[in-house]
Design an enzyme around this catalytic site. Structure first.
Site, PDB file in Angstrom:
ATOM      1  N   LYS A 179      40.056  38.551  58.889  1.00 28.61           N
ATOM      2  CA  LYS A 179      40.272  37.163  58.494  1.00 28.61           C
ATOM      3  C   LYS A 179      41.633  37.013  57.807  1.00 28.61           C
ATOM      4  O   LYS A 179      42.527  36.347  58.300  1.00 28.61           O
ATOM      5  CB  LYS A 179      39.146  36.678  57.594  1.00 28.61           C
ATOM      6  N   TRP A 208      25.856  35.455  55.121  1.00 31.57           N
ATOM      7  CA  TRP A 208      26.313  36.828  54.935  1.00 31.57           C
ATOM      8  C   TRP A 208      25.641  37.511  53.762  1.00 31.57           C
ATOM      9  O   TRP A 208      25.283  38.687  53.843  1.00 31.57           O
ATOM     10  CB  TRP A 208      27.838  36.890  54.858  1.00 31.57           C
ATOM     11  N   ASP A 250      31.310  41.074  48.360  1.00 29.25           N
ATOM     12  CA  ASP A 250      31.774  40.931  49.742  1.00 29.25           C
ATOM     13  C   ASP A 250      32.806  39.809  49.712  1.00 29.25           C
ATOM     14  O   ASP A 250      32.453  38.637  49.550  1.00 29.25           O
ATOM     15  CB  ASP A 250      30.593  40.571  50.659  1.00 29.25           C
TER      16      ASP A 250
END
Ligand SMILES: Cc1ncc(COP(=O)(O)O)c(C=O)c1O
Length: 359
Positions: A193, A101, A169
Site C-alpha cells: 500500500k 482485518w 497492524d
C-alpha cells in the site's frame, strides 16, 4: 516521462513515479555494474548494503533507537497476524475488532489460545471503530492487538492507543504519518500500500519481547531469529526490499513523516469536503467523523447503477481503481502517500461535476 494515471487502488497500489523509475533502472544495471539488484546473492555486498541502509533509514524516519529491530519478511500481513499468537500468546491476549482485518487477525489468534475481544463494532457493520471508553481491556493480557487503519471500512484510530504491549497492524497507513512505534511491542504491515510491491512485510519488534517468545515450528516464524539473521534465514524478497529503500529515501526527500501527514490530510479533506457538500448525493460510510481514514476514503451513491457509472466514467478520465471492496460495495478512493494532491483535486472536481449532472 512515463504515462501515469491517478490510481486509487487499495493495494497493491500506486507508488511514486520517481521510485519506480529508479527501481526499474536498478533492476537492469545496478550502479553501473552490468547486473541488476535482483540478480545477485542476498549474501553479497551489494544487497547487504541495501538491507543495512533500508533498516537504518526506516529507523531514522520513525525516530527509533536500539530498542527495536526492523525486519523484512514474507507471507503478507496475513502471515503476521497468524504468527503473532504463535510467538506471544501464552495465557490470553486482547483484540480490538474494528473491521475486516482486525476480525481476521482475531480469528487466527483464536486458534492458538484465549482471546478477549475488548470491543467490536460488527453490529453496525464496522461503520466506525469502537471508542476507547467502550474498550474492556483485561489488564493482564500478553499483548493488545489493533489495526489502526481499516482498509475496507475506511476508518482509522485518530491516535494509536497506549499499552505496554501494543501490537499494531499498520498495513494500510504505514509511514503515512508519524507513529509512536518506539512505544509499541510490535508493528507490522504488508508493503503493497504505502511501502512497495507485494511480497514484503515490514515488521518492527521491541527487543524486550524476545524473552517472551514461545518456540515456533521453524526459525522462519521467530521474530528473534529473523532479527538476529537480518531477515536472511532464507532468501529474502530482495527486489522488494530494494524498492522499500527507494521509498524510504523518497520519504526523507519529501520532508519525512510529518510532511506526509500534512499532505495526506490535505488530500483527504478535498474528497471529504466534496462528500459533505454534496447535499447527500454522496454519503460517507464512516459514522464517527474524527475516525475518517486519510488513506481509504469510502462513500456511497444513491444507487448501484450510479456507482458503476461513476467508476467507469472516472476510469475513462484517468482515475482508476475506485470500486469499493468486493463484499462492501460503494466507492473506495485509496490515497496513499504516492497519490499527489493533484490526484485528490482531480477526483474532487470529477465528483462535483458528476453530482451536478446526476443529482
Ligand atoms: C489492514 C490490513 N491488514 C492485513 C491485510 C492482509 O494483507 P496480505 O494480503 O498482505 O496478507 C490487509 C490487506 O489489504 C490490510 O489492508
Amino acid at each position: 516521462m512515463s504515462y501515469r494515471i491517478f490510481n486509487f487502488s487499495a493495494g497493491p497500489a500506486m507508488l511514486p513515479t520517481e521510485v519506480l523509475e529508479k527501481s526499474a533502472a536498478a533492476l537492469v544495471d545496478y550502479q553501473g555494474k552490468g547486473f541488476g539488484i535482483a540478480e545477485v546473492s542476498h549474501r553479497g555486498k551489494e544487497f547487504e548494503a541495501v538491507n543495512d541502509e533500508a533498516i537504518a533509514l526506516c529507523k531514522k524516519l520513525l525516530g527509533l533507537g536500539d530498542t527495536h529491530d526492523v525486519v523484512f519478511l514474507q507471507g503478507g500481513a496475513t502471515a503476521f497476524f497468524t504468527i503473532i499468537p504463535m510467538n506471544f500468546l501464552h495465557n490470553s491476549a486482547d483484540y480490538l475488532v474494528s473491521g475486516e482485518w482486525s476480525k481476521k487477525a482475531a480469528g487466527s489468534g483464536k486458534e492458538v489460545g484465549k482471546l478477549n475481544i475488548v470491543a467490536t463494532s460488527e453490529a453496525s457493520n464496522f461503520d466506525h471503530s469502537p471508542l476507547p471508553n467502550e474498550w474492556k481491556l483485561s489488564g493482564d493480557a500478553d499483548y493488545f492487538h489493533v489495526c489502526t487503519n481499516e482498509t475496507v471500512h475506511g476508518h482509522r484510530l485518530p491516535a494509536w492507543p497506549k499499552h505496554p504491549n501494543l501490537i499494531v497492524d499498520a498495513s494500510s497507513e504505514f509511514l503515512s504519518r508519524p507513529h509512536p512505534v518506539s512505544e509499541c511491542a510490535l508493528v507490522y504491515g504488508g508493503a503493497q500500500k504505502n511501502l512497495g510491491p507485494a511480497g514484503v512485510v515490514l515488521a518492527i519488534v521491541r527487543k524486550d519481547m524476545y524473552p517472551r517468545q514461545k518456540k515456533t515450528p521453524s526459525k522462519l516464524w521467530s521474530f528473534k531469529d529473523q532479527a538476529e539473521n537480518k531477515s536472511m534465514i532464507n532468501t529474502p524478497p530482495t527486489f522488494g526490499v530494494y524498492v522499500l529503500l527507494e521509498i524510504f529515501r523518497w520519504l526523507e526527500a519529501q520532508g519525512g513523516l510529518a510532511a506526509m501527514e500534512k499532505r495526506n490530510a490535505t488530500k483527504a479533506a478535498l474528497i471529504y469536503d466534496t462528500i459533505d457538500q454534496s447535499n447527500g448525493f454522496y454519503k460517507g460510510t464512516v459514522s464517527v467523523k474524527e475516525q475518517r481514514s486519510h488513506m481509504n476514503v469510502t462513500y456511497r451513491l444513491p444507487s448501484e447503477e450510479l456507482t458503476d457509472e461513476l467508476v467507469k466514467t472516472a476510469a475513462k478520465n484517468g482515475m482508476f481503481g475506485l470500486k469499493g471492496y468486493r463484499t462492501v460495495g460503494g466507492i473506495r478512493a485509496s490515497i496513499y502517500n504516492a497519490m499527489p494532491v493533484e490526484g485528490a483535486q482531480s477526483l474532487a472536481q470529477f465528483m462535483k461535476d458528476f453530482a451536478s449532472k446526476k443529482a
